[in-house]
Design a protein around this motif. Structure first.
Motif, mmCIF file in Angstrom:
data_model
loop_
_atom_site.group_PDB
_atom_site.id
_atom_site.type_symbol
_atom_site.label_atom_id
_atom_site.label_comp_id
_atom_site.label_asym_id
_atom_site.label_seq_id
_atom_site.Cartn_x
_atom_site.Cartn_y
_atom_site.Cartn_z
ATOM 1 N N ARG A 1 -11.477 3.227 -2.916
ATOM 2 C CA ARG A 1 -10.979 1.843 -2.863
ATOM 3 C C ARG A 1 -10.444 1.409 -4.220
ATOM 4 O O ARG A 1 -9.382 0.803 -4.321
ATOM 5 C CB ARG A 1 -12.097 0.887 -2.428
ATOM 6 C CG ARG A 1 -12.065 0.542 -0.963
ATOM 7 C CD ARG A 1 -12.968 -0.636 -0.628
ATOM 8 N NE ARG A 1 -14.336 -0.518 -1.098
ATOM 9 C CZ ARG A 1 -15.315 0.078 -0.430
ATOM 10 N NH1 ARG A 1 -15.098 0.615 0.735
ATOM 11 N NH2 ARG A 1 -16.524 0.143 -0.945
ATOM 12 N N SER B 1 -7.168 2.951 -4.974
ATOM 13 C CA SER B 1 -6.110 2.515 -4.066
ATOM 14 C C SER B 1 -5.594 1.117 -4.372
ATOM 15 O O SER B 1 -4.600 0.688 -3.788
ATOM 16 C CB SER B 1 -6.613 2.556 -2.624
ATOM 17 O OG SER B 1 -7.010 3.868 -2.297
ATOM 18 N N PRO C 1 -4.422 0.576 -10.021
ATOM 19 C CA PRO C 1 -5.687 1.270 -9.768
ATOM 20 C C PRO C 1 -6.746 0.869 -10.795
ATOM 21 O O PRO C 1 -6.437 0.654 -11.962
ATOM 22 C CB PRO C 1 -5.327 2.748 -9.922
ATOM 23 C CG PRO C 1 -3.857 2.803 -9.776
ATOM 24 C CD PRO C 1 -3.328 1.492 -10.262
#
Length: 163
Positions: A39, A42, A46
């Protein structure tokens, strides 16, 4: 895996593949940690994370290989920093049957501050990124590379303007 919010079970094919190829089952803590890292990576931009696990919790044999398989997508360069004493072991883990099945390569990165930054080095890193490979490096090599970058940046900034 069932999300903490009580959602429906979700399957991550790479996690299932690792379990099948290695003959082991991922623990809930490992799955949660993997999802946290994925997560963060992503997000835009980032986020960088650091997490501590006890010895034997699967940092080198479970978490790192799965993260590299998930994150190394041909778009980003995934670099795994490991102590020099674990460099070859981490490389052998990354060259496991799972990585061979997915055709993912492990590239070793060694660098000293006196070494040149040339097209060959850039091509190796670009190849690792494009092939979805993982760059394995000891912290000293990355530190030397960053110091070389700063040194070259300073040289460029202090250079006289072209005529």
């Amino acid at each position: 895996d069932v999300e903490a919010a009580g959602g429906p079970p979700t399957l991550e094919p790479r996690m299932l593949l690792l379990e099948f190829c290695s003959g082991m089952m991922l623990r809930g803590e490992q799955v949660r940690l993997l999802r946290t890292f994925v997560r963060a990576a992503s997000q835009s931009p980032p986020r960088s994370l650091c997490h501590q696990l006890l010895m034997g919790a699967g940092k080198t044999t479970v978490i790192a290989p799965l993260l590299t398989l998930i994150l190394a997508d041909g778009e980003r360069l995934v670099t795994l920093l490991v102590p020099a004493s674990l460099l070859h072991f981490a490389g052998s883990v990354l060259r496991s049957p799972l990585s061979a099945l997915l055709r993912r390569a492990a590239f070793y990165f060694g660098f000293e501050r006196g070494a040149p930054v040339d097209a060959q080095l850039v091509a190796r890193l670009e190849r690792a990124r494009a092939e979805g490979g993982t760059v394995l490096a000891p912290p000293a090599a990355v530190k030397s590379f960053l110091l070389k970058f700063l040194e070259l940046h300073r040289e460029i900034a202090l250079a006289p303007p072209p005529p």
